[in-house]
Design an enzyme around this catalytic site. Structure first.
Site, short mmCIF file in Angstrom:
data_model
loop_
_atom_site.label_atom_id
_atom_site.label_comp_id
_atom_site.label_asym_id
_atom_site.label_seq_id
_atom_site.Cartn_x
_atom_site.Cartn_y
_atom_site.Cartn_z
N GLN A 1 26.61 -10.68 -13.40
CA GLN A 1 27.48 -10.63 -12.21
C GLN A 1 28.51 -9.55 -12.38
O GLN A 1 28.94 -9.47 -13.61
CB GLN A 1 28.24 -12.20 -11.96
CG GLN A 1 28.83 -12.24 -10.70
CD GLN A 1 29.34 -13.76 -10.52
OE1 GLN A 1 28.73 -14.64 -11.22
NE2 GLN A 1 30.56 -13.71 -10.15
N GLY A 2 28.64 -8.78 -11.42
CA GLY A 2 29.66 -7.60 -11.55
C GLY A 2 28.85 -6.30 -12.01
O GLY A 2 29.55 -5.18 -11.84
N ASP A 3 27.69 -6.34 -12.43
CA ASP A 3 26.88 -5.13 -12.72
C ASP A 3 26.25 -5.06 -11.38
O ASP A 3 25.67 -3.67 -11.26
CB ASP A 3 25.83 -5.51 -13.47
CG ASP A 3 26.43 -5.56 -14.91
OD1 ASP A 3 27.44 -4.88 -15.43
OD2 ASP A 3 26.06 -6.43 -15.68
N SER A 4 26.08 -5.69 -10.50
CA SER A 4 25.34 -5.38 -8.84
C SER A 4 25.90 -4.17 -8.21
O SER A 4 26.99 -3.90 -8.48
CB SER A 4 25.76 -6.72 -8.08
OG SER A 4 25.21 -7.87 -8.24
N HIS B 1 24.58 -6.24 -0.96
CA HIS B 1 25.22 -7.53 -1.00
C HIS B 1 26.67 -7.30 -1.37
O HIS B 1 27.43 -8.43 -1.23
CB HIS B 1 24.34 -8.54 -1.85
CG HIS B 1 24.54 -8.57 -3.30
ND1 HIS B 1 23.55 -7.92 -4.30
CD2 HIS B 1 25.44 -8.83 -4.16
CE1 HIS B 1 24.04 -7.91 -5.45
NE2 HIS B 1 25.20 -8.56 -5.10
N ASP C 1 18.04 -4.69 -0.50
CA ASP C 1 19.41 -4.69 -0.94
C ASP C 1 20.14 -3.54 -1.53
O ASP C 1 20.06 -3.13 -2.49
CB ASP C 1 19.44 -5.76 -2.04
CG ASP C 1 20.98 -6.08 -2.50
OD1 ASP C 1 21.84 -5.74 -1.61
OD2 ASP C 1 21.10 -6.61 -3.59
#
Ligand code: 4AZ
Length: 244
Positions: A184-187, A41, A87
């Site tokens: 968010q941003g650790d994905s 993603h 993912d």
């Protein structure tokens, strides 16, 4: 990372920052001399591989270490952006990495050794320290790498938690701990586990999705790396590469 602590790249030498036009968008994990595992993603936007770079070997996403360009982005063919199933993306770097104390690959978890309640799981990244970071005046992502200890959430328990939201598939694993989570941003970043008998860290998960961050009702959901060992090996073999 919500509810975690600051750390250094020496503690998480496989952690990288995946960047679009030089800005941190996601984490990733070094798994070979020129390969990084991250989330599919992270590559939904219509940019080409030339727009992305990886920063490796630095505790800060914005400076230090080595910046590498990408030869190829291999997103999983069955990735489903609606359900978050599969993912996973494999990044092929344009140069081989020189491993140092700041830069090391992490071995992949196997289906033969699934995580148990005793497995110490750590998630790391430069992502938001609170779910509301996006709306606050603070810049969302952390300058310095952070990590949090989380506990495995069994698949049945995780399925129940998300029963009104989305199916939890066998390609997903869940982890949570009160007040601690990825965000968010650790994905794309690593969820590593240490078996009780010590030994090296293994890559169990890739930060994928979840409802909010550190919400007590909704565990963090991770791509189940062990379920993709064959896929990863196929991609690597297809390139005639033997370095995993
Ligand atoms: C995200 O938006 C995100 N709490 C990543 C991880 C989690 C939630 C959201 C898990 O990228």
């Amino acid at each position: 990372i919500v509810g975690g602590e600051e750390t250094t790249i020496q503690e998480f030498p496989y952690q990288v920052s995946v960047q679009l036009h030089g800005r941190h968008i996601c984490g990733g994990a070094i798994i070979g001399t020129d390969t990084v595992l991250t989330a599919a993603h992270c590559f939904e936007d219509p940019w080409s591989s030339a727009d992305y770079t990886v920063r490796a070997g630095s505790s800060e996403h914005a400076s230090g270490g080595h910046v590498l360009s990408l030869q190829r982005v291999i997103t999983h063919g069955d990735y489903n952006p609606q359900s978050h199933d599969n993912d996973l993306a494999l990044l092929i770097l344009n140069a081989r990495l020189n491993f140092t104390e700041h830069l090391q690959p992490v071995p992949l978890a196997t289906l033969a050794e699934p995580p148990t309640a005793d497995t110490r799981l750590l998630v790391s990244g430069w992502g938001f320290q609170a779910e509301e970071s996006a709306d606050s005046a603070e810049v969302g992502v952390s300058a310095q790498l952070r990590f949090a200890d989380v506990d495995l959430v069994g698949s049945n328990q995780c399925r129940r938690a998300y029963s009104q939201v989305l199916p939890i598939t066998r390609r997903m694993i869940c982890a949570a701990s009160p007040g601690r989570d990825s965000c968010q941003g650790d994905s794309g970043g690593p969820l590593v586990g240490y078996l009780p008998e010590e030994g090296p860290a293994r890559l169990y998960g890739i930060v994928s999705w979840g409802l909010g961050c550190a919400n007590p009702n909704f565990p963090g959901v991770y791509t189940n790396v062990a379920a993709f060992r064959n896929w990863i090996e196929e991609q690597v073999v297809a390139r005639g590469w033997n370095g995993l």
